[in-house]
Scaffold this active site. Structure first.
Site, PDB file in Angstrom:
ATOM      1  N   ASN A  47       0.842  -1.199   0.000  1.00 34.78           N
ATOM      2  CA  ASN A  47       0.000   0.000   0.000  1.00 34.78           C
ATOM      3  C   ASN A  47       0.871   1.240   0.000  1.00 34.78           C
ATOM      4  OD1 ASN A  47      -0.095  -1.211   2.785  1.00 34.78           O
ATOM      5  ND2 ASN A  47      -1.301   0.560   3.317  1.00 34.78           N
ATOM      6  N   ASP A  48       0.654   2.190   0.871  1.00 34.98           N
ATOM      7  CA  ASP A  48       1.238   3.529   0.736  1.00 34.98           C
ATOM      8  C   ASP A  48       2.738   3.570   0.416  1.00 34.98           C
ATOM      9  OD1 ASP A  48      -1.114   3.511   2.169  1.00 34.98           O
ATOM     10  OD2 ASP A  48      -0.392   4.770   3.786  1.00 34.98           O
ATOM     11  N   TYR A 107       3.569   1.446  10.444  1.00 40.66           N
ATOM     12  CA  TYR A 107       2.684   2.143   9.513  1.00 40.66           C
ATOM     13  C   TYR A 107       3.430   3.265   8.789  1.00 40.66           C
ATOM     14  CZ  TYR A 107      -1.678  -0.312  10.636  1.00 40.66           C
ATOM     15  OH  TYR A 107      -2.678  -1.237  10.755  1.00 40.66           O
ATOM     16  N   SER A 108       2.672   4.049   8.055  1.00 34.15           N
ATOM     17  CA  SER A 108       3.294   4.988   7.124  1.00 34.15           C
ATOM     18  C   SER A 108       4.080   6.101   7.802  1.00 34.15           C
ATOM     19  CB  SER A 108       2.228   5.604   6.224  1.00 34.15           C
ATOM     20  OG  SER A 108       1.832   4.633   5.299  1.00 34.15           O
ATOM     21  N   ASP A 169       0.772   8.599  10.238  1.00 36.10           N
ATOM     22  CA  ASP A 169       1.345   9.032   8.962  1.00 36.10           C
ATOM     23  C   ASP A 169       2.071  10.376   9.044  1.00 36.10           C
ATOM     24  OD1 ASP A 169      -0.123   6.786   8.266  1.00 36.10           O
ATOM     25  OD2 ASP A 169      -1.769   7.933   7.365  1.00 36.10           O
ATOM     26  N   GLU A 223      -6.042  10.792   6.440  1.00 37.30           N
ATOM     27  CA  GLU A 223      -4.807  10.018   6.442  1.00 37.30           C
ATOM     28  C   GLU A 223      -3.752  10.713   5.569  1.00 37.30           C
ATOM     29  OE1 GLU A 223      -6.443   6.094   5.084  1.00 37.30           O
ATOM     30  OE2 GLU A 223      -5.887   5.435   7.089  1.00 37.30           O
TER      31      GLU A 223
END
Ligand code: FRU
Length: 494
Positions: A47-48, A107-108, A169, A223
């Site tokens: 994903n990101d 996470y991001s 994020d 996000e």
């Protein structure tokens, strides 16, 4: 597809036996949807984009990764380096979920330079016994050997008062020697926000407040924020979740867009206009930007969306990153153009000039599955013109331009297999100026359509059969005079 249990999703790939991993790789490598010039996951789900930076002569590009299958599970960062954004060196997993705070996913986050070193700031995702989310913000240093050294504890250990654990994020940037982090957040009223911290030593971060916009009720979570100045305009990018569709706008499950104007970084006030979507296709989310070797602002997005199943899932993988785009503001409008270095991939140039009308549906003899196609619209006396790519007897990906309305529509209803759930099989954008050019980047299972030299972009996955290689044009009535320039694109085995 079989449902993944929570235990399966939160398994570490280091704990999985080699045979299982090899079987998964073999399955993925046989997938007919594998891309050739896009970064895609070795296995599992991408994903990101994360930690994008040009540092000391090298580009670093990472992405969110769940290695074990095409679902959102325990996330790692997978990293590539590059000298030109076209050829990539595979670095492998960089940030791993190996501490208590990030036990349920790294996470991001973003990359930045401080005192001649490269750092990442990222969200550590933890779930307690009751599966409550606990989000903390962390920093890792990339040492001289290229190894990652996580700081021993969170630099931001909890969300500020009045905000929930939807707090993630971080995007770090510096201005006049001060470091700032904008972070995606949700307030206790359930509204999406961007909040800002500042630091002078990257260890101590002071909460400054939330960015004041006129979008008070605009979704329940924002996000992946990003902030930068572009050609004199302050740009705030974010991905609001929970926005209702409005006509042709906001048709995807979650949105990704920007507001532009003037930002007072000390008072946190953003004077801005409308929220615009960055992309008008089906599959685009969570972009991040960085400054390239020429000082240009470059954006890379995730060519996918959360909570949707994709046809490649059965082959054990999902999603890819977009090609990098250079951003600029011209006459007050955002332009997005493919990075120039992609021209290195061009081979076998073919050109043609010709008319198309309602009787020609087979005008161009070219075909292909991975190519760049530039269509210059030299004269247009048609009511509607139809451009088709990846066509066969039964499949086509259709781009329609309606001259009167300056309306461009991408239709993937006959492109082949569709993501699920399917709400709708068209996406539409109204251009600012009449259509004069389309620049298409076609890979095995995607199209990226740049309209009018960067005025709009439409990015979509298509899951088309191998035999569907044709390129066609025709009109509803009247005729168009077109120049076609097509390049095959080298397969650089990304
Ligand atoms: C966006 C996102 C981020 C989060 C990451 C987790 O797609 O939900 O907010 O950090 O993905 O993989």
């Amino acid at each position: 597809m079989a449902e993944w249990t929570r235990d399966e999703r939160y398994q570490k790939y280091e704990d999985v036996d080699q045979q299982t991993l090899d079987d998964l790789s073999a399955k993925v490598n046989e997938s007919k949807y594998r891309q050739t010039f896009h970064l895609q996951p070795k296995t599992g789900l991408l994903n990101d984009p994360n930690g994008l930076i040009y540092y000391d002569g090298t580009y670093y590009i990472s992405h969110q990764w769940f290695p074990l299958g095409p679902v959102h599970g325990l996330k790692y960062w997978y990293t590539y380096t590059s000298k030109d954004l076209v050829h990539f060196e595979d670095v492998g997993t960089s940030l791993k979920p190996d501490t208590k705070d990030d036990s349920h996913g790294v996470y991001s986050g973003s990359a930045f330079e401080y005192n001649n070193h490269m750092y990442y700031m990222y969200t550590a995702n933890h779930r307690d016994e009751d599966w409550n989310r606990i989000s903390t913000q962390h920093i890792a240093k990339i040492n001289a050997e290229g190894e990652i050294e996580k700081f021993p504890k969170a630099v931001i250990a909890e969300p500020p008062f009045g905000y929930t654990q939807h707090f993630r994020d971080p995007k770090v940037f510096s201005k006049d020697g001060v470091y700032y982090a904008v972070i995606g957040a949700q307030n206790e009223q359930g509204q999406g926000r961007v909040i800002q911290y500042r630091s002078t030593d990257i260890v101590n971060w002071e909460f400054q407040g939330e960015v004041h916009t006129n979008l008070d009720s605009f979704g329940y979570m924002w996000e992946c924020p990003d902030y930068f100045n572009l050609d004199g305009y302050d740009m705030l990018l974010f991905c609001p979740q929970g926005i209702d569709g409005e006509g042709e706008r906001f048709k995807n499950i979650y949105q990704s867009g920007y507001i532009m104007g003037q930002y007072d970084i000390d008072n946190l006030t953003m004077n801005h206009g409308d929220f615009f979507e960055l992309d008008h296709g089906f599959d685009f989310y969570a972009p991040q930007t960085f400054i390239d070797e020429h000082g240009q602002r470059v954006l890379i997005g995730w060519m996918g969306l959360p909570e949707i199943n994709y046809p490649s899932d059965v082959d054990g993988w999902a999603h890819c990153l977009t090609i990098p785009r250079v951003l600029s503001i011209e006459a007050g409008n955002l332009k997005q153009r493919p990075v120039k270095s992609l021209e290195q991939l061009r081979i076998n140039k073919e050109t043609a000039l010709g008319y198309a009308n309602k009787f020609t549906r087979q005008l161009y003899p070219y075909e292909g599955r991975q190519y760049e196609l530039i269509i210059d619209i030299l004269e247009n006396d048609s009511t509607e013109v139809y451009f088709e790519v990846r066509t066969s007897k039964t499949q086509t990906t259709l781009i329609t331009y309606n001259k009167k309305e300056q309306k461009l529509t991408l239709d993937r209803s006959e492109s082949g297999l569709l993501p699920d759930p399917v709400d709708n099989t068209t996406r539409t954008t109204y251009l600012d100026t009449p259509l004069t050019q389309l620049q298409l980047f076609i890979d095995t299972s995607s199209v990226e359509i740049f309209c009018n030299d960067g005025e709009r972009v439409m990015t979509s996955r298509i899951f088309t059969d191998d035999e569907a290689t044709g390129i066609k044009t025709s009109t509803e009535s009247g005729q168009v005079y077109l120049k076609f320039t097509k390049y095959d694109l080298k397969d650089e085995e990304v």
